[in-house]
Design a protein around this motif. Structure first.
Motif, PDB file in Angstrom:
ATOM      1  N   ARG A  17     -19.937   8.554  63.747  1.00 41.55           N
ATOM      2  CA  ARG A  17     -20.873   9.553  63.211  1.00 41.55           C
ATOM      3  C   ARG A  17     -21.113  10.665  64.219  1.00 41.55           C
ATOM      4  NH1 ARG A  17     -24.392   5.530  61.684  1.00 41.55           N
ATOM      5  NH2 ARG A  17     -26.052   6.353  63.035  1.00 41.55           N
ATOM      6  N   LEU A  66     -20.816   3.104  53.858  1.00 40.89           N
ATOM      7  CA  LEU A  66     -21.257   2.082  54.804  1.00 40.89           C
ATOM      8  C   LEU A  66     -20.434   2.119  56.093  1.00 40.89           C
ATOM      9  CD1 LEU A  66     -21.882  -0.924  52.385  1.00 40.89           C
ATOM     10  CD2 LEU A  66     -23.579   0.540  53.499  1.00 40.89           C
ATOM     11  N   GLY A  67     -19.141   2.452  55.961  1.00 43.69           N
ATOM     12  CA  GLY A  67     -18.309   2.568  57.150  1.00 43.69           C
ATOM     13  C   GLY A  67     -18.806   3.656  58.092  1.00 43.69           C
ATOM     14  N   ASP A 118     -34.565   5.273  60.333  1.00 48.71           N
ATOM     15  CA  ASP A 118     -34.090   3.944  59.943  1.00 48.71           C
ATOM     16  C   ASP A 118     -32.571   3.824  59.932  1.00 48.71           C
ATOM     17  OD1 ASP A 118     -33.438   5.468  57.767  1.00 48.71           O
ATOM     18  OD2 ASP A 118     -34.887   4.545  56.402  1.00 48.71           O
ATOM     19  N   GLY A 119     -31.871   4.963  60.158  1.00 47.41           N
ATOM     20  CA  GLY A 119     -30.412   4.908  60.161  1.00 47.41           C
ATOM     21  C   GLY A 119     -29.807   4.599  58.814  1.00 47.41           C
ATOM     22  N   ALA A 120     -30.552   4.856  57.739  1.00 42.77           N
ATOM     23  CA  ALA A 120     -30.075   4.476  56.399  1.00 42.77           C
ATOM     24  C   ALA A 120     -30.443   5.543  55.375  1.00 42.77           C
ATOM     25  CB  ALA A 120     -30.658   3.130  56.006  1.00 42.77           C
ATOM     26  N   LEU A 140     -31.522   1.697  51.293  1.00 37.59           N
ATOM     27  CA  LEU A 140     -31.041   3.044  51.597  1.00 37.59           C
ATOM     28  C   LEU A 140     -31.899   4.091  50.888  1.00 37.59           C
ATOM     29  CD1 LEU A 140     -27.147   2.721  51.408  1.00 37.59           C
ATOM     30  CD2 LEU A 140     -28.624   2.636  53.417  1.00 37.59           C
ATOM     31  N   LEU A 150     -22.101   4.832  58.081  1.00 36.32           N
ATOM     32  CA  LEU A 150     -23.439   4.456  58.547  1.00 36.32           C
ATOM     33  C   LEU A 150     -23.385   3.387  59.642  1.00 36.32           C
ATOM     34  CD1 LEU A 150     -25.470   4.294  55.205  1.00 36.32           C
ATOM     35  CD2 LEU A 150     -25.429   6.143  56.901  1.00 36.32           C
ATOM     36  N   HIS A 151     -22.400   2.498  59.585  1.00 31.69           N
ATOM     37  CA  HIS A 151     -22.323   1.385  60.536  1.00 31.69           C
ATOM     38  C   HIS A 151     -21.480   1.721  61.770  1.00 31.69           C
ATOM     39  CE1 HIS A 151     -23.238  -1.570  56.999  1.00 31.69           C
ATOM     40  NE2 HIS A 151     -24.294  -0.902  57.410  1.00 31.69           N
ATOM     41  N   ASN A 152     -21.108   2.976  61.923  1.00 35.13           N
ATOM     42  CA  ASN A 152     -20.272   3.380  63.060  1.00 35.13           C
ATOM     43  C   ASN A 152     -20.944   4.542  63.795  1.00 35.13           C
ATOM     44  OD1 ASN A 152     -18.293   4.107  64.877  1.00 35.13           O
ATOM     45  ND2 ASN A 152     -16.706   4.526  63.337  1.00 35.13           N
ATOM     46  N   PRO A 153     -21.920   4.275  64.648  1.00 37.96           N
ATOM     47  CA  PRO A 153     -22.642   5.354  65.338  1.00 37.96           C
ATOM     48  C   PRO A 153     -21.734   6.272  66.144  1.00 37.96           C
ATOM     49  CG  PRO A 153     -23.785   3.260  65.599  1.00 37.96           C
ATOM     50  CD  PRO A 153     -22.459   2.948  64.979  1.00 37.96           C
ATOM     51  N   ASP A 155     -28.444  10.642  57.852  1.00 36.36           N
ATOM     52  CA  ASP A 155     -27.347  10.070  58.634  1.00 36.36           C
ATOM     53  C   ASP A 155     -25.978  10.443  58.082  1.00 36.36           C
ATOM     54  OD1 ASP A 155     -29.054   8.313  60.456  1.00 36.36           O
ATOM     55  OD2 ASP A 155     -29.725   7.740  58.453  1.00 36.36           O
TER      56      ASP A 155
END
Length: 379
Positions: A321, A312-313, A186-188, A215, A315-318, A253
């Motif tokens: 990461r 969040l920065g 789920d990426g979270a 999350l 998690l929202h930046n694939p 993640d």
């Protein structure tokens, strides 16, 4: 020394419930056995307390004694003061002390949940000799090994001779494919490795409340071991908490740390080796690692809103990461246990060069002036 004349080292480490402590001792010992003849003593605190002279006789058969010291591993401050020093005064060989915790006595006063226990420690701490038994004495009566430069400076400020305090980074075993973390479906999903002090739970809960619903937080390592203890309930806000399966590296993640005063780096090394991006407070351990590897994202200690925004920065930046996931294992691979064993053996050799003029054991828990450092000794 040739193989048949290898240095004889006795290592003492109380049996501990800490995954990080056990993993550190086990990893270092395995690498040391390729260099020295090792006699490992691991007993529960209760057995160490009654072993006394018999144990000391065994330790004195070695050339060097290496004590792994952490206040909680020796049974807590009050028991530690009796047990550690009872054993320490019976040892007639040069001693190295790995300081897994350099926390001052004033900080330890806030560790117990009981107000009565806190009050007792505060009262005992009014006695200078009692404070010295924790704040300085274990670390200035031999050569000390610490994990970070900040800990080294801390001990020197308390009276340790700078040339007698050595920074040895912990090692990391080779990462097997099955040890590598994979992103969650789920990426979270976040992962927490560290044991939380009582003071940390409210902060983590505040971070959870600042995060969006949905999350997941998976507990691993020491966090998983401590999950069932009273006072460790987490999961406020919309964050679901799960306990990971044994020693398996969970799919996650990012790994998060919340204790800015974290002193044991093994959990951090495990997270980096697994390939998890790491989000952590800007405490000494994390700042020093980030300065070397640029593989962490740091937030202001105690600032829950900034911590949540940093998480969040990530998690929202694939793409970010993925870059962090590559740098972590590279950093861990550059710090194998063999390198830590080589540095630790170097400390043993300095101890033998010092002996019999090694730093004294002190009187009544109060350290005496340490012997001058020999030429060539390095911190």
């Amino acid at each position: 020394m040739g193989y048949n004349d290898r240095m004889k080292v006795a290592v003492v480490a109380p049996a501990s419930s800490s995954w990080g402590f056990d993993a550190y001792v086990g990893g270092l010992n395995e690498a040391l056995r390729a260099r020295v003849e090792l006699d490992m003593v691991r007993l529960p605190v209760e057995q160490l307390e009654v072993a006394g002279p018999e144990l000391a006789e065994r330790l004195n058969a070695a050339q060097v004694v290496h004590i792994h010291h952490a206040h909680d591993a020796w049974g807590g401050p009050e028991q530690c003061r009796r047990l550690f020093w009872r054993l320490r005064y019976l040892i007639g060989r040069p001693v190295a002390v790995t300081a897994h915790s350099t926390a001052p006595y004033a900080e330890l006063c806030f560790a117990p949940e009981s107000r009565a226990a806190r009050a007792t420690r505060a009262l005992l701490g009014l006695r200078p000799a009692h404070r010295q038994a924790f704040d300085a004495a274990p670390f200035v009566t031999g050569r000390s090994i610490v994990h970070t430069a900040a800990e080294r400076d801390e001990l020197i400020a308390r009276g340790a001779v700078s040339a007698h305090v050595h920074v040895v980074r912990p090692g990391c075993p080779p990462t097997r494919p099955e040890d590598r973390s994979t992103p969650s479906a789920d990426g979270a999903t976040l992962c927490l490795f560290e044991t939380l002090r009582d003071a940390d739970s409210p902060f983590l809960n505040a971070v959870a409340r600042a995060l969006p619903a949905g999350l997941r937080l998976v507990l691993a390592g020491d966090a998983a071991r401590a999950a069932g203890r009273p006072g460790r309930a987490l999961g406020h806000g919309g964050v679901t908490v799960e306990v990971g399966a044994g020693a398996a590296t969970p799919a996650a993640d990012a790994a998060i740390f919340v204790d800015a005063r974290a002193r044991s780096p093994h959990a951090l090394m495990a997270a980096l080796a697994s390939g998890m991006p790491v989000v952590a407070p800007a405490g000494p351990l994390f700042r020093e690692t980030h300065a070397d590897a640029r593989c962490l994202r740091l937030f202001r200690p105690g600032d829950a809103a900034h911590a949540a925004a940093t998480i969040l920065g990530v998690l929202h930046n694939p793409a970010g990461r993925a870059e962090m996931s590559g740098r972590g294992p590279t950093y861990a691979a550059a710090h194998p246990w063999s390198a830590a064993a080589e540095a630790t053996t170097g400390v043993y050799e300095l101890l033998l060069a010092d002996f019999p003029h090694h730093a004294p054991r002190g009187v009544g828990g109060r350290p005496e002036p340490a012997a001058p450092a020999r030429d060539g000794a390095s911190g």
